[in-house]
Design an enzyme around this catalytic site. Sequence first.
Site, PDB file in Angstrom:
ATOM      1  N   GLU A 166       0.860  -1.190   0.000  1.00 16.88           N
ATOM      2  CA  GLU A 166       0.000   0.000   0.000  1.00 16.88           C
ATOM      3  C   GLU A 166       0.888   1.229   0.000  1.00 16.88           C
ATOM      4  O   GLU A 166       1.772   1.378   0.849  1.00 16.88           O
ATOM      5  CB  GLU A 166      -0.933   0.038   1.207  1.00 16.88           C
ATOM      6  CG  GLU A 166      -1.810   1.297   1.194  1.00 16.88           C
ATOM      7  CD  GLU A 166      -2.735   1.422   2.393  1.00 16.88           C
ATOM      8  OE1 GLU A 166      -3.504   2.405   2.441  1.00 16.88           O
ATOM      9  OE2 GLU A 166      -2.690   0.549   3.286  1.00 16.88           O
ATOM     10  N   ASN A 172      -4.738   5.296  -2.330  1.00 21.51           N
ATOM     11  CA  ASN A 172      -6.043   5.859  -1.969  1.00 21.51           C
ATOM     12  C   ASN A 172      -6.471   6.935  -2.962  1.00 21.51           C
ATOM     13  O   ASN A 172      -5.658   7.751  -3.401  1.00 21.51           O
ATOM     14  CB  ASN A 172      -5.988   6.469  -0.564  1.00 21.51           C
ATOM     15  CG  ASN A 172      -5.969   5.409   0.517  1.00 21.51           C
ATOM     16  OD1 ASN A 172      -7.000   4.908   0.931  1.00 21.51           O
ATOM     17  ND2 ASN A 172      -4.772   5.054   0.973  1.00 21.51           N
ATOM     18  N   ASP A 200     -11.941   0.815   1.835  1.00 23.43           N
ATOM     19  CA  ASP A 200     -11.046   1.011   2.978  1.00 23.43           C
ATOM     20  C   ASP A 200     -11.850   1.296   4.246  1.00 23.43           C
ATOM     21  O   ASP A 200     -12.986   1.759   4.189  1.00 23.43           O
ATOM     22  CB  ASP A 200     -10.112   2.182   2.671  1.00 23.43           C
ATOM     23  CG  ASP A 200      -8.878   2.184   3.559  1.00 23.43           C
ATOM     24  OD1 ASP A 200      -8.632   1.169   4.244  1.00 23.43           O
ATOM     25  OD2 ASP A 200      -8.151   3.189   3.552  1.00 23.43           O
ATOM     26  N   GLU A 235      -6.379  -4.545   8.608  1.00 21.15           N
ATOM     27  CA  GLU A 235      -5.424  -3.442   8.799  1.00 21.15           C
ATOM     28  C   GLU A 235      -5.019  -3.342  10.275  1.00 21.15           C
ATOM     29  O   GLU A 235      -5.750  -3.749  11.168  1.00 21.15           O
ATOM     30  CB  GLU A 235      -6.045  -2.114   8.362  1.00 21.15           C
ATOM     31  CG  GLU A 235      -6.397  -2.022   6.890  1.00 21.15           C
ATOM     32  CD  GLU A 235      -6.978  -0.668   6.529  1.00 21.15           C
ATOM     33  OE1 GLU A 235      -6.270   0.092   5.859  1.00 21.15           O
ATOM     34  OE2 GLU A 235      -8.113  -0.382   6.926  1.00 21.15           O
TER      35      GLU A 235
END
Length: 537
Positions: free
Chosen positions: A315, A374, A436, A493
Amino acid sequence: MKNNGNEELGLFNELNNFIKSNGALTIVLKYGVFGVLWIILSDSFLYVLAGDSEQYRSIQTFKGWIYVALTMIIIYILINNREKRIKYAITECNKAINECNIATKELEHIAYYDTLTGLPNRTMFYKMVTNMANGPETEFAVAFIDIDNFKFINDTLGHYVGDEFLKYMGDKISEELVYPDMVARVGGDEFALLVINYESKEKLLKKLDNLIRILGETWNYEGRDFFVSVSMGVAFYPEDGQNFDTLLKHSDVAMYNAKTEGKNKISFYEKNIHEKSNNFILMSNKIQKGLTNKEFILFYQPQIELRTGKITGMEALIRWNHLGEGFVPPNEFIRVAEATGQIYELENRIIRNVLAQKKEWEERGFRDLELSFNLSSKSLIRDSKFEQIEELLSEYDLDYTNIVIEITETAVISNIDLAVERLNILREKGFKIALDDFGTGFSSLTYLMMLPIDIIKLDKSYVCMKNMEDKDIHIIKFVVSLAREFGFKVVAEGIETKEQLENLISIGCEYGQGFFLGMPMDADGINALLQVTSANL
């Protein structure tokens, strides 16, 4: 001769115009002309007809009576026509006066009322607040309201729909107010309240909270739902200001503070808010200098297959290495960048760097390594920004099936239909879509059914529960199993301990990321890690 003729004609026209403009003179002249013609013609006619003096006198008398009758008729016609013209002129004049009195009332309305919503405008609000400040009332409040993300509606559906939304909001606010409280539209998407009917600040807060809740109901326009939220700032008379300008300024400052703290909330004015506002401006200036000096860089956090420890993806995370202060935490600058619009430049740089890094890893043989970044809500919803994103994503010759675009609920709830449309465009290009922070929103389960997503990222608040009990594990297990039932890949996460890792494995979660599994590193650090662990890929 010709010139003399023209001069005579000109004099005649001038005389004719003068006569027409003078009503009394016109009547007298007409009467005089008739009289002269009557005398000359009638006397000549009498000399021919009369045989003797006696007959002449008889006819002369009869002629006199005819003359009187004819002159009476002529005078009547002349005066009557004049009266008609006068009455017509008076009527038209009265109409003009009435119309003028009405083009005055309309001007007065325009001066004090908003033409779109029909609400009092800033000028009228100024008069009301000033009258209150100069009147016998000792306390009142001014609340400043701004619609969060209003530009989304204008940018996606056009200003006509935006105007319809503003009228809707004006009506909703008006419905909830009780006289003598009032609402005015003081700017584009800004409204102001004059609140008199409150007993205490606590009761006022409850009253305004209820107003925000009502305004926050979904707005439906032609079958499309839009999530609505507003930010509100409140200033009190006399402690926060003793005149209109100060009260409105301080309520505006408080509203802006509400926005920086997350929007959709109320903030009362406090003196230290000025300090926050100054800090915000300073941070904005620092961000701009950081962009100019290329101080923003990307770090990458490994995503791991939990049972095997195999690195399956990365990420991309933005980091700010300030030249004088060192690393600045993201929570100190991301929100400011979003509020100022600087997030667009940051996002463009992130995307370019991500794509360049993905191409480099593919050339080094790491083609199956997923790379995610993102995408902000503003870039997803706004037409011009999304078009820029599309152009950026088309610049590189890459296998997009291993690039993941992460979105949050806030990126879609403002306009769910448009978000679905845009996400489908990205999926058609090959990108995977990840939701997310799953589990933090009140309607996440609903979005699972509506959104074209491939990956669920389980929020760290589930993973990092302290003193995790059986019921907590059951909740996580339910969420994971539900996501898998829909066919989504689940990535947990914020894994920070061995116990959390073991719990996640036990409930069937297959992928995760967090400090326990791998710290975010710059590209050089990740390259070294990939070199060591390349056998696992």
